[in-house]
Design a protein around this motif. Sequence first.
Motif, PDB file in Angstrom:
ATOM      1  N   PHE A  16       0.877  -1.108   0.087  1.00 56.28           N
ATOM      2  CA  PHE A  16       0.072   0.008  -0.037  1.00 56.28           C
ATOM      3  C   PHE A  16       0.855   1.390  -0.075  1.00 56.28           C
ATOM      4  O   PHE A  16       1.454   1.484   0.649  1.00 56.28           O
ATOM      5  N   TYR A  17       0.833   2.133  -1.087  1.00 50.74           N
ATOM      6  CA  TYR A  17       1.529   3.153  -1.311  1.00 50.74           C
ATOM      7  C   TYR A  17       0.744   4.543  -0.691  1.00 50.74           C
ATOM      8  O   TYR A  17      -0.126   4.923  -1.512  1.00 50.74           O
ATOM      9  N   ALA A  18       1.272   4.935   0.368  1.00 55.78           N
ATOM     10  CA  ALA A  18       0.470   6.190   0.986  1.00 55.78           C
ATOM     11  C   ALA A  18       0.956   7.405   0.091  1.00 55.78           C
ATOM     12  O   ALA A  18       0.067   8.168   0.007  1.00 55.78           O
ATOM     13  N   GLY A 312      -0.215  -1.961  -4.548  1.00 51.31           N
ATOM     14  CA  GLY A 312      -1.405  -2.540  -4.669  1.00 51.31           C
ATOM     15  C   GLY A 312      -2.590  -1.769  -4.761  1.00 51.31           C
ATOM     16  O   GLY A 312      -3.682  -2.323  -5.539  1.00 51.31           O
ATOM     17  N   ASN A 313      -2.510  -0.496  -4.347  1.00 50.34           N
ATOM     18  CA  ASN A 313      -3.641   0.401  -4.353  1.00 50.34           C
ATOM     19  C   ASN A 313      -3.525   1.096  -5.894  1.00 50.34           C
ATOM     20  O   ASN A 313      -3.168   2.069  -5.827  1.00 50.34           O
ATOM     21  N   LYS A 314      -3.828   0.200  -6.870  1.00 51.66           N
ATOM     22  CA  LYS A 314      -3.897   0.624  -8.324  1.00 51.66           C
ATOM     23  C   LYS A 314      -4.134   2.107  -8.646  1.00 51.66           C
ATOM     24  O   LYS A 314      -5.367   2.560  -7.910  1.00 51.66           O
ATOM     25  N   ASP A 315      -3.721   2.995  -9.446  1.00 52.39           N
ATOM     26  CA  ASP A 315      -4.227   4.207  -9.808  1.00 52.39           C
ATOM     27  C   ASP A 315      -4.979   4.059 -11.120  1.00 52.39           C
ATOM     28  O   ASP A 315      -4.799   2.892 -12.131  1.00 52.39           O
ATOM     29  N   LYS A 316      -6.109   4.648 -11.063  1.00 52.84           N
ATOM     30  CA  LYS A 316      -7.220   4.473 -12.421  1.00 52.84           C
ATOM     31  C   LYS A 316      -7.862   5.901 -12.739  1.00 52.84           C
ATOM     32  O   LYS A 316      -7.752   6.884 -11.802  1.00 52.84           O
TER      33      LYS A 316
END
Length: 423
Positions: A16-18, A312-316
Amino acid sequence: MPKIVLTDVTKRWGDFYAVDHLDLVIDDCSFVTLLGPSGCGKTTTLRMIAGLETPTSGRIEIGDTVVFDSERGINVPANKRHVGFLFQNYALWPNMTVYQNISFGLKNLKKYTKQEIDEIVQRVARVVKIEMFLDRYPSELSGGQQQRVAIARTLAPEPEVIFMDEPLSNLDAKLRLEMRSELQRLHLTTGRTFVYVTHDQMEAMTLATKICLIENGVLQQYDPPLDVYGKPNNLFVADFVGSPSINFIDAKGGQNTAGEMEFDILGGHAAKFSFTSQVNIGEWKAKEDAADAEREALKAERAKVKGYVEKGNKDKVFDYPVALVEDVERPEPAADDYVIGVRPEMIEIREDGGIEAEVYSAMPTGMETTVRLRIGNFILTGVVFGGVTYEIGARVHIGFKKSGLMLFDRLNGRLIGNGGLEV
């Protein structure tokens, strides 16, 4: 006052990239607001600069001092970074007077005489206008007065940079407005660099010299407030800033030989979008495709570095809202799909011409009236200034201003340009 420079700063927990590879320059004596929804990474960014959070990688400089560098193993502790921190909770000592609360940190520094401490307390108390309350206890003060004490305590050690993490969120609306004005004046009189975290776009717009808007750990835009409002980089920025919210209108069509965009909008109405500064759509899309290819190449290079962890928290692309009377499924975007962004004040209500609409609701406040207008299954929100109201169900005609509207590419969500819309 120092300049703050963040270079390729990342903070992650597992995958997870904060904060995701953030580059940011905060100029001397500026008032920068870190803005975004809850969980976007703005407080983490603030805490990393202040030394309260250790980045996973990157480099942070405050003035001429490197306070963090992952490659060189530098991590200067928070108490040696010469910064002040103002929290959401005022954290005043209830058993101490205002004077004692302000002087507490100065006594701990042990480098000031009693007379010097008294002079500093008196000076900062005058700056925030609480000199008449120095003998009182926090319980004898209002919320706004307690906030001023917390600010005075932060100013007393003369920090080079002042960090504020949603300091006004505990105050009522009227007091927040007053304190925003006071903070603006305080920034001017102290000449300090202010870095301010908020999720309230109104606070960001009214206080900042520049807004740093973050989403999913990624910097979306870093510009003066009116540029963020009038020329948002993408659909997310356009939607997040502005109250009432911007109207998004799906548009299908293309560019004619005169450089205008010819569209079908709002269930079959023909419209023509004219750019303020001419844009060739083919060239614009080619440039964006090249930029996307560069970003993908950079990601591939980062993936080769030892210890790399895939995000994991993909950009969209932001799933922008379209106000409808009855929800219908929207088709997948195609190359000839665009989105027109219309701020509420850009809608003109006329007696004739344009597009016929029904008044869905009208909410007068005295200074202005917010009107929701139904066109088939679509609803647009407009703002009419002055003491004007409309009868619900009345038939009106609407048009759009000749400048200030925005055109976005639906596939990538980015701003193509500003212009006017003729219907």
